[in-house]
Motif scaffolding. Structure first.
Motif, PDB file in Angstrom:
ATOM      1  N   GLN A 212      34.036  34.644  28.992  1.00 58.68           N
ATOM      2  CA  GLN A 212      32.894  35.018  29.807  1.00 58.68           C
ATOM      3  C   GLN A 212      32.142  36.201  29.185  1.00 58.68           C
ATOM      4  OE1 GLN A 212      34.373  35.771  33.783  1.00 58.68           O
ATOM      5  NE2 GLN A 212      34.996  33.651  34.078  1.00 58.68           N
ATOM      6  N   GLY A 217      34.302  39.428  39.113  1.00 57.54           N
ATOM      7  CA  GLY A 217      35.080  38.815  40.177  1.00 57.54           C
ATOM      8  C   GLY A 217      36.313  39.580  40.586  1.00 57.54           C
ATOM      9  N   LEU A 242      33.098  34.505  40.623  1.00 55.94           N
ATOM     10  CA  LEU A 242      31.641  34.482  40.592  1.00 55.94           C
ATOM     11  C   LEU A 242      31.103  33.125  40.160  1.00 55.94           C
ATOM     12  CD1 LEU A 242      30.815  38.043  39.205  1.00 55.94           C
ATOM     13  CD2 LEU A 242      31.259  37.282  41.547  1.00 55.94           C
ATOM     14  N   TYR A 243      31.842  32.430  39.301  1.00 54.06           N
ATOM     15  CA  TYR A 243      31.410  31.088  38.895  1.00 54.06           C
ATOM     16  C   TYR A 243      31.586  30.091  40.034  1.00 54.06           C
ATOM     17  CZ  TYR A 243      30.700  32.486  34.060  1.00 54.06           C
ATOM     18  OH  TYR A 243      30.226  33.084  32.918  1.00 54.06           O
ATOM     19  N   LYS A 245      31.462  30.722  43.209  1.00 52.91           N
ATOM     20  CA  LYS A 245      30.425  30.965  44.224  1.00 52.91           C
ATOM     21  C   LYS A 245      29.064  30.466  43.752  1.00 52.91           C
ATOM     22  CE  LYS A 245      31.639  35.325  45.228  1.00 52.91           C
ATOM     23  NZ  LYS A 245      31.802  36.600  45.979  1.00 52.91           N
ATOM     24  N   ARG A 246      28.822  30.466  42.446  1.00 54.50           N
ATOM     25  CA  ARG A 246      27.595  29.842  41.938  1.00 54.50           C
ATOM     26  C   ARG A 246      27.550  28.356  42.317  1.00 54.50           C
ATOM     27  NH1 ARG A 246      28.691  33.769  37.757  1.00 54.50           N
ATOM     28  NH2 ARG A 246      26.809  34.697  36.827  1.00 54.50           N
ATOM     29  N   GLN A 434      24.434  43.048  47.406  1.00 56.35           N
ATOM     30  CA  GLN A 434      25.337  42.827  46.279  1.00 56.35           C
ATOM     31  C   GLN A 434      24.935  43.650  45.061  1.00 56.35           C
ATOM     32  OE1 GLN A 434      28.430  40.470  45.817  1.00 56.35           O
ATOM     33  NE2 GLN A 434      28.333  42.410  44.745  1.00 56.35           N
ATOM     34  N   ASP A 456      26.725  41.898  37.233  1.00 53.54           N
ATOM     35  CA  ASP A 456      26.425  40.524  36.818  1.00 53.54           C
ATOM     36  C   ASP A 456      25.087  40.130  37.429  1.00 53.54           C
ATOM     37  OD1 ASP A 456      26.253  37.813  36.336  1.00 53.54           O
ATOM     38  OD2 ASP A 456      28.397  37.451  36.627  1.00 53.54           O
ATOM     39  N   ASP A 458      23.042  37.730  36.622  1.00 55.76           N
ATOM     40  CA  ASP A 458      22.844  36.300  36.854  1.00 55.76           C
ATOM     41  C   ASP A 458      23.461  35.878  38.181  1.00 55.76           C
ATOM     42  OD1 ASP A 458      22.134  33.508  35.860  1.00 55.76           O
ATOM     43  OD2 ASP A 458      24.285  33.309  36.264  1.00 55.76           O
ATOM     44  N   PHE A 459      24.590  36.483  38.535  1.00 57.70           N
ATOM     45  CA  PHE A 459      25.185  36.164  39.833  1.00 57.70           C
ATOM     46  C   PHE A 459      24.272  36.630  40.963  1.00 57.70           C
ATOM     47  CE2 PHE A 459      27.964  37.501  43.420  1.00 57.70           C
ATOM     48  CZ  PHE A 459      28.326  36.227  43.827  1.00 57.70           C
ATOM     49  N   ALA A 462      21.618  34.155  41.301  1.00 61.12           N
ATOM     50  CA  ALA A 462      22.093  32.975  42.022  1.00 61.12           C
ATOM     51  C   ALA A 462      22.042  33.212  43.528  1.00 61.12           C
ATOM     52  CB  ALA A 462      23.506  32.617  41.574  1.00 61.12           C
TER      53      ALA A 462
END
Length: 510
Positions: A212, A217, A242-243, A245-246, A434, A456, A458-459, A462
């Motif tokens: 990653q 996470g 985190l992945y 939850k995406r 967040q 993160d 990107d999270f 999302a």
């Protein structure tokens, strides 16, 4: 390896190997050896008046033998157990050439060698179920002697107990300690029990990246590597949260993964740098629902494994049948220390930690001090399964703010036998909140907190597309297996636990 480095037994076996080849016997044949039964099937099913097993073919490792002239007894072990075999010279050598028995079986085969046999089952005068061998085939010559372990009436004597050897040479441990094989079968059953429950609910099993760009996470120190083509640092994942939850953002209502995670931290009887976790996320649920679901997961695993909810662990009887006790972290601290920290600020809690001898550092904020206080003074008291709820904001940056106490979060941990088994949240789905939580983690990192989370972005992006109310759960498979198989150390439930390299002096050729 040179001959000078071999023990006497190893040299004898290599000499036997050469003699076998001179006799035209391939000690490692490539052809399939067809079996039609396991030893456990014979022990379960043999009834002279009903099922005589007139033509059985099985394969296994020689574990003992008694040479008695023109007839001998031996014992072989396959993946299901051991069985006695009876070998008569004229049966396996019906012609004039008796080499297979007189030279091969009596002199060139050893304990540890793997053979295939065909014959019929009978009962000896002492009542022992035995296979009368009519054909014998060498399948693999063992060049190292096994530790001698004797078995009588299902009890194993002189079992290999040295942890250093058992963990380094797990293959030997599995051969000579049948109970170890059973532990790992049960580990697989535990995972299968969970899968059955999740699949019955329609939840989707997925895979997320191990390498990653941001180790997110969880609060942990990561392992770092480098991708040559992209010329970027990458991290072995510390969590898959985190992945997953995406994927909830993407429209799945329930996803789960059995994941290998990696944390560059200490090792002890309940921690290994590489470990297995199950994480599951279910949309439109909260942590109260997840507590009920966690009870179902754990109690079902116990029932599937043992046929009951009560288990024995380290001399204690633990009842895994629902419902489990539920108590907030603040109330737990009050119960076990006498201090009500709900109205205290950071300085006052730090003074309490000093008074009670709880280790702390200057980088620890209020939340981490509360967590340290609970870990030092409370956690070990929870032998029966207990949900510890409502954790501090600082230690729960991915969790929703508590609906009735804004200083806390909707998080729980399941504690059994004084150890964390599971961790779960009502997941934070407010992207603005967040991002602020991530920024606070950055400030903690700048104060010296090596376990603070990365940001993160990107999270966060999302979440800006909208994630439904969701609850997530992580269960440590290694610790749950320890509990359900009554094993004292995490190394006992990992097939190949992390070990220091063997010294150049001892090497791997002893």
């Amino acid at each position: 390896m040179n001959d000078l480095s071999l023990s006497e037994q190893q040299q004898i076996r290599r000499n036997s190997l050469k003699e076998l080849k001179k006799l035209g016997i391939d000690p490692y044949p490539a052809a399939e050896y067809k079996t039609n039964i396991y030893t456990a099937d014979i022990h379960r099913g043999y009834k002279p008046d009903e099922n005589r097993y007139e033509d059985v073919s099985l394969a296994g490792r020689i574990m003992s033998r008694r040479i008695m002239g023109n007839a001998s007894f031996a014992e072989i072990m396959d993946s299901t157990g051991r069985i006695q075999i009876y070998i008569r010279r004229d049966d396996i050598c019906p012609g004039e050439d008796k080499t297979l028995y007189n030279t091969v079986f009596k002199r060139l085969l050893d304990i540890g060698d793997i053979i295939g046999i065909r014959g019929f089952v009978f009962t000896t005068r002492t009542g022992e179920i035995t296979v009368h061998v009519r054909e014998l085939t060498l399948l693999a010559k063992a060049l190292r002697p096994l530790p001698i372990v004797k078995e009588k009436d299902g009890v194993y004597y002189d079992a290999v107990s040295d942890p250093e050897m058992r963990y380094r040479q797990r293959y030997v441990d599995l051969i000579v300690n049948p109970g170890v094989r059973d532990v790992f079968r049960k580990r697989t059953q535990i995972v299968q029990s969970m899968r059955e429950l999740f699949n019955s609910r329609g939840y989707l099993e997925v895979e997320t990246p191990i390498l990653q760009p941001i180790p997110g996470g969880a609060a942990a120190r990561p392992f770092i590597t480098h991708h040559n083509t992209l010329d970027i640092p990458l991290y072995l994942r510390i969590a898959n949260e985190l992945y997953l939850k995406r994927l909830i953002v993407g429209g799945y209502e329930g996803v789960y993964e059995f994941a290998k995670d990696f944390r560059n931290e200490g090792m002890d009887r309940s921690h290994n740098p590489e470990f297995t976790v199950m994480e599951i996320y279910v949309a439109y649920k909260d942590y109260n629902w997840m507590m009920d679901f966690t009870e179902q997961i754990v109690s079902k695993a116990a029932m599937d494994l043992h046929g009951k909810s009560q288990i024995e662990y380290s001399g204690k009887t633990i009842d895994l049948s629902p419902p489990y006790k539920r108590i907030s972290m603040i109330d737990s601290i009050k119960e076990h220390t006498g201090y009500d920290i709900s109205v205290m600020d950071e300085k006052e809690i730090r003074n309490i930690c000093d008074h009670l001898g709880v280790p702390q550092t200057a980088s620890m904020g209020k939340g981490k001090l509360i967590d340290a206080l609970f870990g030092a003074k409370c956690e070990q008291h929870y032998i029966q399964p207990t949900f510890i709820t409502d954790y501090p904001m600082e230690t729960s940056p991915l969790t929703k703010t508590h609906r009735s106490d804004p200083g806390l979060t909707e998080r729980f941990e399941l504690i059994i036998n004084g150890k964390e088994i599971a961790n779960a949240y009502s997941e934070l789905n407010d992207p603005i909140d967040q991002l602020e939580r991530f920024k606070e983690q950055l400030r903690l990192s700048e104060k010296g907190d090596e376990e603070a989370m990365f940001i993160d972005l990107d999270f966060v992006r999302a979440l800006e597309y909208g994630m439904p109310p969701t609850s997530g759960l992580g269960i440590g498979i290694d610790r749950l297996t320890m509990l359900l198989t009554n094993q004292p150390s995490i190394q006992d439930v990992l097939l190949f636990p992390q070990m220091k390299p063997e010294s150049a002096k001892s090497g791997t050729e002893e």
